[in-house]
Design an enzyme around this catalytic site. Structure first.
Site, mmCIF file in Angstrom:
data_model
loop_
_atom_site.group_PDB
_atom_site.id
_atom_site.type_symbol
_atom_site.label_atom_id
_atom_site.label_comp_id
_atom_site.label_asym_id
_atom_site.label_seq_id
_atom_site.Cartn_x
_atom_site.Cartn_y
_atom_site.Cartn_z
ATOM 1 N N GLY A 69 0.814 -1.213 0.000
ATOM 2 C CA GLY A 69 0.000 0.000 0.000
ATOM 3 C C GLY A 69 0.844 1.259 0.000
ATOM 4 C CB THR A 70 4.006 2.139 1.731
ATOM 5 O OG1 THR A 70 3.480 1.849 3.032
ATOM 6 C CG2 THR A 70 4.957 3.310 1.811
ATOM 7 C CG ASN A 137 -4.794 3.671 9.572
ATOM 8 O OD1 ASN A 137 -5.248 4.619 8.952
ATOM 9 N ND2 ASN A 137 -3.704 3.777 10.305
ATOM 10 C CD GLN A 165 -6.335 -0.974 7.744
ATOM 11 O OE1 GLN A 165 -7.031 -1.960 7.996
ATOM 12 N NE2 GLN A 165 -5.064 -0.915 8.118
ATOM 13 C CB SER A 185 -2.041 -3.368 1.322
ATOM 14 O OG SER A 185 -0.960 -4.053 1.907
ATOM 15 C CB THR A 223 11.837 -9.725 -11.868
ATOM 16 O OG1 THR A 223 12.798 -9.523 -12.897
ATOM 17 C CG2 THR A 223 11.278 -11.135 -11.955
ATOM 18 C CB CYS A 310 2.002 1.704 10.047
ATOM 19 S SG CYS A 310 0.923 0.682 9.058
#
Ligand code: PLP
Length: 373
Positions: A69-70, A137, A165, A185, A223, A310
Site C-alpha cells: 500500500g505504501t 486504519n 483498510q 494491500s 521482475t 504502522c
C-alpha cells in the site's frame, strides 16, 4: 492461548494464500520469458491479477502490482503535477508522499469536511488531485468517497482513494466509487506482507516510481514478486467470497463495546457515530496511556495496538484522533482493537476480561493516590 486482535496492522495469511505462495515458489520461470517456464509463471500472475481485479470490480489491465500500500500511495501522489489535497487523517504513507499537500479537516466523527474541500478546490488554480482513504486504519470510520468524487470531478480534479483498510473487509467497487486511482494491500486481507496494487482507471497514466523494465505495462519496472502476487490473488478471491462472513464481525465488535461500557462506563469509543468498518473499535481509557495499556494487555496474552500500528513505536498522540478534536491526553489514551477473518467470540471475551481487570486496577490506583494526597 494468545489472543490476536490487531488485524488492521496485519492479518494472518489465509491457508489458501499460503498454498498459492508455496505452489508459485516451485515455478522457476521469469514471466517475461517466452518459453514454457516463463509462460507458466505468466499464467500464475494473470490468474492473481484477475482475482485482485474482481475484488474491486475492474479489469485486469487496471492493476499495477506494487510492493504494498505504501508504494501504491506514493506512486499515485508523487508523480502528480499540481495541487494535492489530502484529508488530515490519512495514513503516513499518503501524508509523507507529498509534504506540500494541503490538508482538509475532518469533523468530530472523523469524516472529511466537504465544505472545506469545496472551498480548496475552488481556490486551486492548477490541476488538483484529492487523496482520501475509504476506511481509517485507527477508527475504522468510512469516508463519503462517492460524494467527494462528485465534487472533485465537478472541479476537474482527480481522486485517489487509499482503500488499504477497506478492500476485502467491505464491498469495494472502483466503478461505483468513481475514483481515478485506488491503493490496496495484500496483508490486510489475508495475503502476504510486501505486496499490493495501485488500481488505475483507463486512460490515466501515473508516473512510474521505478523505471527500467517494461513490467506492469511500463508502470512499475522490476521482475514481479510472483509468490507474493500469487498469495495476494488467492487471498483476494477468498476475501471476496467471504465478505458476508466478515460483515458479521460487526456483531462481535458491538458485543465487545457493550461489554466494555458495562465494565467501565467512562470508556470512550471513538468514531462510534459514523459509518465504520465492521471489525474496528478505537477504545479510549481516560487516564492511562495507550502504550501502557498495550503492554499490560500483552502481558495478559492479548495483542492490540496503540493508534496506528504502522507506527506503533511512536509515543506522539495519534494524528487521527487529534484531527477529530481530541486533546493530547485523550488522543494518547486510545487503543485500537481490530478483529479479523479468524476471530471468534472467545477472543472478545478474553480481551474484555483483560481490559476490565486493567481498568479496575487503574481506578484502584487513582483512588489510592487521592487518599495519599
Ligand atoms: N494505508 C493504510 C490506510 C494503512 O493502514 C496502511 C498500513 O497499515 C498502508 C496504507 C500501508 O500499506 P502497506 O503496509 O502495504 O505498505
Amino acid at each position: 492461548m494468545d489472543t490476536y486482535l490487531d488485524h488492521n496492522a496485519t492479518t494472518p495469511v489465509r491457508p489458501e494464500a499460503a498454498d498459492a505462495i508455496s505452489r508459485a515458489l516451485t515455478q522457476h520461470g521469469n514471466a517475461s520469458s517466452v518459453h514454457r517456464f516463463g509462460r507458466l509463471v505468466r499464467h500464475t500472475l494473470d490468474e492473481a491479477r484477475e482475482s485482485v481485479a474482481s475484488l474491486v470490480g475492474v479489469s485486469p489491465a487496471n492493476i499495477v502490482f506494487t510492493s504494498g500500500g505504501t508504494e501504491a500511495n506514493n506512486q499515485a501522489l508523487r508523480g502528480f503535477d499540481g495541487t494535492v489535497l489530502v484529508s488530515a487523517i490519512e495514513h503516513d504513507s499518503v501524508l509523507g508522499a507529498r509534504e506540500d499537500a494541503q490538508m482538509v479537516d475532518v469533523d468530530a466523527d472523523g469524516v472529511l469536511v466537504i465544505a472545506q474541500l469545496r472551498e480548496k478546490l475552488a481556490q486551486s488554480e492548477e490541476p488538483a488531485l484529492v487523496s482520501v482513504m475509504l476506511a481509517n486504519n485507527e477508527t475504522g470510520v468510512l469516508q463519503p468517497v462517492r460524494e467527494i468524487v462528485r465534487l472533485a470531478h465537478e472541479h476537474d480534479a482527480l481522486v485517489h482513494c487509499d482503500a488499504v483498510q477497506a478492500a476485502g473487509k467491505i464491498d469495494v467497487s472502483f466503478g461505483h466509487l468513481g475514483v481515478d486511482m485506488m491503493s490496496v494491500s495484500a496483508h490486510k486481507l489475508g495475503g502476504p506482507q510486501g505486496v499490493g496494487a495501485l488500481i488505475v482507471r483507463d486512460g490515466l497514466d501515473p508516473e512510474p516510481l521505478l523505471r527500467g523494465g517494461g513490467q506492469e505495462r511500463r508502470r512499475r519496472a522490476g521482475t514481479e514478486n510472483v509468490a507474493g502476487i500469487a498469495g495476494f490473488g488467492a487471498a483476494a478471491r477468498i476475501a471476496r467470497e467471504k465478505l458476508e462472513l466478515f460483515a458479521e464481525l460487526a456483531g462481535l465488535r458491538d458485543d465487545l463495546e457493550t461489554k466494555l461500557r458495562a465494565a467501565f462506563p467512562d470508556v470512550v469509543i471513538h468514531g462510534v457515530d459514523g459509518d465504520r468498518l465492521p471489525n474496528t473499535s478505537c477504545v479510549g481509557l481516560p487516564g492511562m496511556t495507550a502504550a501502557i495499556q498495550v503492554m499490560q494487555l500483552d502481558l495478559a496474552g492479548v495483542a492490540v495496538s496503540s493508534g496506528s500500528a504502522c507506527s506503533s513505536g511512536k509515543v506522539a498522540p495519534s494524528h487521527v484522533l487529534r484531527a477529530m478534536g481530541l486533546d493530547d491526553a485523550a488522543a494518547q489514551s486510545a487503543i485500537r482493537v481490530s478483529l479479523g477473518w479468524n476471530s471468534v467470540p472467545r477472543d472478545v471475551d478474553r480481551f474484555v476480561d483483560a481490559w476490565a481487570a486493567m481498568a479496575q486496577r487503574r481506578s484502584a490506583d487513582a483512588t489510592a493516590q487521592r487518599a495519599v494526597a
